[in-house]
Design a protein around this motif. Structure first.
Motif, PDB file in Angstrom:
ATOM      1  N   ALA A  29       2.437  13.366 -15.104  1.00 40.04           N
ATOM      2  CA  ALA A  29       3.867  13.392 -14.796  1.00 40.04           C
ATOM      3  C   ALA A  29       4.701  13.124 -16.045  1.00 40.04           C
ATOM      4  O   ALA A  29       5.712  13.801 -16.292  1.00 40.04           O
ATOM      5  CB  ALA A  29       4.186  12.351 -13.721  1.00 40.04           C
ATOM      6  N   ALA A  30       4.280  12.150 -16.865  1.00 37.43           N
ATOM      7  CA  ALA A  30       5.028  11.799 -18.069  1.00 37.43           C
ATOM      8  C   ALA A  30       4.997  12.926 -19.085  1.00 37.43           C
ATOM      9  O   ALA A  30       6.001  13.232 -19.736  1.00 37.43           O
ATOM     10  CB  ALA A  30       4.455  10.526 -18.684  1.00 37.43           C
ATOM     11  N   ALA A  31       3.840  13.574 -19.239  1.00 39.58           N
ATOM     12  CA  ALA A  31       3.716  14.668 -20.195  1.00 39.58           C
ATOM     13  C   ALA A  31       4.614  15.830 -19.809  1.00 39.58           C
ATOM     14  O   ALA A  31       5.273  16.444 -20.653  1.00 39.58           O
ATOM     15  CB  ALA A  31       2.261  15.126 -20.291  1.00 39.58           C
ATOM     16  N   ARG A  32       4.655  16.138 -18.530  1.00 39.94           N
ATOM     17  CA  ARG A  32       5.494  17.244 -18.065  1.00 39.94           C
ATOM     18  C   ARG A  32       6.979  16.890 -18.166  1.00 39.94           C
ATOM     19  O   ARG A  32       7.803  17.738 -18.495  1.00 39.94           O
ATOM     20  CB  ARG A  32       5.118  17.594 -16.630  1.00 39.94           C
ATOM     21  N   ARG A  33       7.300  15.630 -17.893  1.00 36.52           N
ATOM     22  CA  ARG A  33       8.698  15.206 -17.918  1.00 36.52           C
ATOM     23  C   ARG A  33       9.253  15.180 -19.337  1.00 36.52           C
ATOM     24  O   ARG A  33      10.369  15.608 -19.595  1.00 36.52           O
ATOM     25  CB  ARG A  33       8.828  13.819 -17.287  1.00 36.52           C
ATOM     26  N   THR A  34       8.448  14.677 -20.272  1.00 37.21           N
ATOM     27  CA  THR A  34       8.922  14.513 -21.654  1.00 37.21           C
ATOM     28  C   THR A  34       8.665  15.734 -22.524  1.00 37.21           C
ATOM     29  O   THR A  34       9.212  15.838 -23.622  1.00 37.21           O
ATOM     30  CB  THR A  34       8.234  13.309 -22.311  1.00 37.21           C
ATOM     31  N   ARG A  35       7.789  16.650 -22.042  1.00 34.74           N
ATOM     32  CA  ARG A  35       7.395  17.815 -22.839  1.00 34.74           C
ATOM     33  C   ARG A  35       6.905  17.364 -24.214  1.00 34.74           C
ATOM     34  O   ARG A  35       7.321  17.893 -25.260  1.00 34.74           O
ATOM     35  CB  ARG A  35       8.559  18.787 -22.978  1.00 34.74           C
ATOM     36  N   CYS A  36       6.021  16.386 -24.198  1.00 38.31           N
ATOM     37  CA  CYS A  36       5.516  15.790 -25.438  1.00 38.31           C
ATOM     38  C   CYS A  36       4.589  16.751 -26.173  1.00 38.31           C
ATOM     39  O   CYS A  36       4.120  17.746 -25.620  1.00 38.31           O
ATOM     40  CB  CYS A  36       4.783  14.486 -25.131  1.00 38.31           C
ATOM     41  N   ASP A  37       4.306  16.427 -27.422  1.00 32.01           N
ATOM     42  CA  ASP A  37       3.397  17.231 -28.241  1.00 32.01           C
ATOM     43  C   ASP A  37       1.944  16.834 -28.033  1.00 32.01           C
ATOM     44  O   ASP A  37       1.054  17.688 -28.017  1.00 32.01           O
ATOM     45  CB  ASP A  37       3.758  17.068 -29.727  1.00 32.01           C
ATOM     46  N   VAL A  38       1.712  15.528 -27.904  1.00 33.68           N
ATOM     47  CA  VAL A  38       0.345  14.999 -27.798  1.00 33.68           C
ATOM     48  C   VAL A  38       0.273  13.940 -26.697  1.00 33.68           C
ATOM     49  O   VAL A  38       1.183  13.126 -26.561  1.00 33.68           O
ATOM     50  CB  VAL A  38      -0.111  14.371 -29.138  1.00 33.68           C
ATOM     51  N   VAL A  39      -0.820  13.967 -25.930  1.00 28.03           N
ATOM     52  CA  VAL A  39      -1.101  12.904 -24.966  1.00 28.03           C
ATOM     53  C   VAL A  39      -2.350  12.169 -25.441  1.00 28.03           C
ATOM     54  O   VAL A  39      -3.412  12.772 -25.608  1.00 28.03           O
ATOM     55  CB  VAL A  39      -1.356  13.452 -23.552  1.00 28.03           C
TER      56      VAL A  39
END
Length: 224
Positions: A41-51
């Protein structure tokens, strides 16, 4: 700025990772997650580069979370102990860009995130070669079960026919754990050309990451 989501169920470990990453001027921790469900959920919400993803977490483990994030634009770096179990194999099959040990030094952690953000994937020779060798030797063991669970077939030997002679050389180098810079030096080509070759190899073999390509090189008999 490189945006990172840190997913780790142990608060103390997670806090330490966040502190290290926040110390880098070019890295921003966009969100924290205590389990795999929160991580996705956080990765999709923030559109981050790396998890930065712990492999063993409650509710949803790192393998399942990695599989759900494949193709979203967020590369996954798996956090694990040195136990090369089915979770790690499964994460690589699911498309993880690489994996890190939980006792990694601060400077190495920061550089690993930068490498993955550049699109190279995290191939640490001292660790990944052992992983690849164990993967190749395990046959129907942990690697085989992980592959079956993931539903992805291993690249057939016939896939080599789709690669040019130069691409086979590049794939062999990837299988040895060489970075684009090292690969370019060995084959006397530019780093940009090396990166282009790797991208084409991933497309031709229907692979999601550089680590999967390294494993494929072993499976196809291109490395010693």
């Amino acid at each position: 700025m490189i945006r990172v989501v840190v997913a780790e169920d142990q608060w103390a470990v997670r806090s330490g990772l966040v502190m290290i990453l926040d110390s880098a001027p070019d890295i921003e921790v966009a969100a924290e997650a205590a389990d795999g469900e929160e991580a996705v959920a956080a990765a999709r919400r923030t559109r981050c580069d790396v998890v930065l993803m712990d492999v063993r977490m409650p509710r949803k483990d790192g393998v399942t979370a990695t599989r759900e994030l494949a193709g979203t634009g967020s590369d996954v770096l798996i956090l694990t102990t040195f136990d090369l179990d089915e979770y790690v194999f499964g994460a690589l099959r699911a498309g993880a860009a690489g994996f890190l040990l939980k006792n990694i030094e601060a400077g190495d952690l920061i550089e690993s995130v930068r490498v993955v953000a550049r699109g190279e994937g995290m191939i640490a020779p001292a660790v990944t070669r052992r992983l690849i060798q164990e993967f190749a030797a395990s046959g129907g063991g942990a690697a085989g079960s992980a592959s079956a669970a993931d539903g992805r077939a291993r690249p057939p030997a016939a896939a080599l026919a789709d690669l040019t002679p130069r691409e086979r050389e590049v794939l062999a180098c990837v299988g040895e754990g060489l970075s684009n810079r090292q690969l370019a030096r060995r084959l006397s080509i530019t780093e940009t050309t090396a990166k282009t070759h790797v991208s084409r190899i991933l497309a031709k073999l229907d692979l999601r990451s550089r680590v999967q390509a390294a494993i494929a090189a072993q499976e196809l008999g291109l490395t010693r």
